[in-house]
Design a protein around this motif. Structure first.
Motif, PDB file in Angstrom:
ATOM      1  N   GLY A 133     -41.262   1.281  37.291  1.00 39.80           N
ATOM      2  CA  GLY A 133     -40.797   0.706  38.557  1.00 39.80           C
ATOM      3  C   GLY A 133     -39.608  -0.200  38.341  1.00 39.80           C
ATOM      4  N   GLY A 134     -39.827  -1.377  37.800  1.00 39.73           N
ATOM      5  CA  GLY A 134     -38.740  -2.331  37.573  1.00 39.73           C
ATOM      6  C   GLY A 134     -38.066  -2.214  36.226  1.00 39.73           C
ATOM      7  N   TYR A 135     -38.621  -1.390  35.351  1.00 43.92           N
ATOM      8  CA  TYR A 135     -38.018  -1.214  34.030  1.00 43.92           C
ATOM      9  C   TYR A 135     -38.482   0.113  33.430  1.00 43.92           C
ATOM     10  N   TRP A 136     -37.754   0.567  32.424  1.00 46.87           N
ATOM     11  CA  TRP A 136     -38.098   1.786  31.693  1.00 46.87           C
ATOM     12  C   TRP A 136     -38.656   1.416  30.332  1.00 46.87           C
ATOM     13  N   GLN A 137     -39.691   2.107  29.918  1.00 42.72           N
ATOM     14  CA  GLN A 137     -40.194   2.007  28.551  1.00 42.72           C
ATOM     15  C   GLN A 137     -39.750   3.278  27.847  1.00 42.72           C
ATOM     16  N   LEU A 138     -39.040   3.120  26.717  1.00 42.42           N
ATOM     17  CA  LEU A 138     -38.476   4.265  26.016  1.00 42.42           C
ATOM     18  C   LEU A 138     -39.055   4.407  24.618  1.00 42.42           C
ATOM     19  N   ALA A 139     -39.215   5.638  24.193  1.00 48.92           N
ATOM     20  CA  ALA A 139     -39.572   5.945  22.813  1.00 48.92           C
ATOM     21  C   ALA A 139     -38.548   6.974  22.337  1.00 48.92           C
ATOM     22  N   TYR A 140     -37.732   6.598  21.379  1.00 43.29           N
ATOM     23  CA  TYR A 140     -36.689   7.481  20.858  1.00 43.29           C
ATOM     24  C   TYR A 140     -37.097   7.910  19.459  1.00 43.29           C
ATOM     25  N   THR A 141     -37.302   9.200  19.265  1.00 44.75           N
ATOM     26  CA  THR A 141     -37.697   9.700  17.954  1.00 44.75           C
ATOM     27  C   THR A 141     -36.466  10.175  17.201  1.00 44.75           C
ATOM     28  N   ILE A 142     -36.502   9.981  15.894  1.00 48.98           N
ATOM     29  CA  ILE A 142     -35.368  10.364  15.052  1.00 48.98           C
ATOM     30  C   ILE A 142     -35.863  11.256  13.927  1.00 48.98           C
ATOM     31  N   PRO A 143     -34.982  12.080  13.391  1.00 48.49           N
ATOM     32  CA  PRO A 143     -35.380  12.931  12.271  1.00 48.49           C
ATOM     33  C   PRO A 143     -35.732  12.090  11.037  1.00 48.49           C
ATOM     34  N   PRO A 144     -36.658  12.573  10.237  1.00 48.34           N
ATOM     35  CA  PRO A 144     -37.015  11.847   9.011  1.00 48.34           C
ATOM     36  C   PRO A 144     -35.781  11.567   8.149  1.00 48.34           C
ATOM     37  N   GLY A 145     -35.738  10.373   7.589  1.00 48.39           N
ATOM     38  CA  GLY A 145     -34.661  10.016   6.678  1.00 48.39           C
ATOM     39  C   GLY A 145     -33.391   9.503   7.333  1.00 48.39           C
TER      40      GLY A 145
END
Length: 69
Positions: A17-29
């Motif tokens: 609603g008032g904000y976004w919760q983000l999870a950004y995944t990255i490749p190993p290493g």
């Protein structure tokens, strides 16, 4: 919940609603490379995946930014 993928990472975005919760995944290493590039570079990557989330209204704070293994 929205899921975005492309380039060298994936993004899960939860709209609270008032904000976004983000999870950004990255490749190993690749953590050190991303850390050296800095927070602005990370924002650029996220904006490329989901422009409406990483747009000009983006909070310019590192509050809540963390790394989970």
């Amino acid at each position: 919940m929205e899921f975005f993928t492309g380039g060298r990472g994936s993004l899960v975005a939860i709209d609270h609603g008032g904000y976004w919760q983000l999870a950004y995944t990255i490749p190993p290493g690749t953590y050190e490379e991303i850390r050296r590039a800095g927070l602005e570079s990370l924002r650029t990557r996220i904006a490329a995946l989901a422009p409406r989330i990483g747009g000009p209204e983006w909070e310019r704070s590192t509050r809540g930014t963390g790394f989970i293994t």
